[in-house]
Design an enzyme around this catalytic site. Structure first.
Site, PDB file in Angstrom:
ATOM      1  N   HIS A  12      33.454  28.503  37.212  1.00  0.00           N
ATOM      2  CA  HIS A  12      33.487  28.311  38.365  1.00  0.00           C
ATOM      3  C   HIS A  12      32.192  28.636  39.217  1.00  0.00           C
ATOM      4  O   HIS A  12      31.363  29.613  38.622  1.00  0.00           O
ATOM      5  CB  HIS A  12      34.675  29.140  39.366  1.00  0.00           C
ATOM      6  CG  HIS A  12      34.542  30.635  39.092  1.00  0.00           C
ATOM      7  ND1 HIS A  12      33.633  31.357  39.833  1.00  0.00           N
ATOM      8  CD2 HIS A  12      35.108  31.593  38.444  1.00  0.00           C
ATOM      9  CE1 HIS A  12      33.556  32.551  39.818  1.00  0.00           C
ATOM     10  NE2 HIS A  12      34.478  32.810  38.675  1.00  0.00           N
ATOM     11  N   GLU A  92      41.504  34.393  35.420  1.00  0.00           N
ATOM     12  CA  GLU A  92      40.546  35.430  35.204  1.00  0.00           C
ATOM     13  C   GLU A  92      41.342  36.587  34.464  1.00  0.00           C
ATOM     14  O   GLU A  92      42.556  36.763  34.526  1.00  0.00           O
ATOM     15  CB  GLU A  92      40.010  35.717  36.500  1.00  0.00           C
ATOM     16  CG  GLU A  92      39.139  37.103  36.608  1.00  0.00           C
ATOM     17  CD  GLU A  92      37.883  36.818  35.689  1.00  0.00           C
ATOM     18  OE1 GLU A  92      37.867  36.978  34.614  1.00  0.00           O
ATOM     19  OE2 GLU A  92      36.779  36.931  36.504  1.00  0.00           O
TER      20      GLU A  92
END
Length: 219
Positions: A12, A92
């Protein structure tokens, strides 16, 4: 089996947490947004990725975090050619819930000394835990290749540690090899390319911060 010609992994863009670690005390990690710079990073990455895919179809998998969704949207892909799925196993590394900045900084120092693969955050996951769920995702991914009309491209929008662990699992890297590698930068990507021998290879390696420890299996 219709194996894709390329599998693109992208981290990201820059998020609020990348520039201000106190934000984790007020906002859930999964809800953090891209910064303006992060949005621009993703848009620039999209220019190259769109050129790479051309007119071909794409099977995309996106971590359920807000910043990965925003990164995917900013890539500007032609959605008429993209099949996209949210994939929670690509999230994550969990550090717990709301986080105390000083405690997290201390735990990160412990992790650096202990090892990123084995160290477990007090209320969260170890790198080994992320490795296990990435392995489960890979099993699903390989099953998807059985479809004769599987697209020639796979896109995975995820996080830096998850990218390294994906490659560790795919290429059977050792823990020592994993520990020696740096995370990619925000909106950086790596491509697994299918060769004529039926094997995949990375288009370019991850940067190293050290040489792997010489212990472990030698073959």
């Amino acid at each position: 089996m219709a194996r894709p010609r390329r599998i693109v992994l992208i981290r990201h863009g820059e998020s609020q947490g990348n520039i201000d670690d106190t934000v984790y005390e007020r906002e859930p990690d999964h809800a953090l947004s891209l910064t303006e710079r992060g949005l621009l990073q993703a848009e620039r990455a999209g220019e190259s990725i769109r050129e790479l895919f051309g007119e071909e179809k794409v099977s995309a998998y996106v971590s359920p975090y807000r910043r990965t969704h925003q990164t995917f949207q900013a890539l500007g892909l032609d959605m008429r050619r993209v099949r996209v799925r949210e994939e929670p196993r690509l999230r994550e590394q969990d550090w717990g819930n709301w986080q105390d900045r000083d405690d997290v900084r201390l735990q990160k120092a412990y992790r650096d000394a202990y090892g990123h693969f084995f160290y477990r955050f007090a209320q969260g996951e170890s790198g080994a835990d992320v490795y296990d769920r990435v392995g489960a995702f890979l099993e699903s991914l390989w099953r998807s290749f059985e479809a004769p009309d599987h697209p020639p491209n796979v896109l995975i929008v995820t996080h830096g540690l998850t990218m390294r662990l994906f490659c560790m699992r795919w290429f059977h890297w050792s823990v020592a090899e994993f520990e020696s590698l740096c995370n990619p930068g925000n909106a950086e990507w790596r491509t697994l390319l299918l060769g004529g021998d039926g094997r995949y290879a990375l288009d370019r390696p991850f940067d190293r911060w050290c040489e792997p420890e010489p212990y472990g299996l030698t073959g």
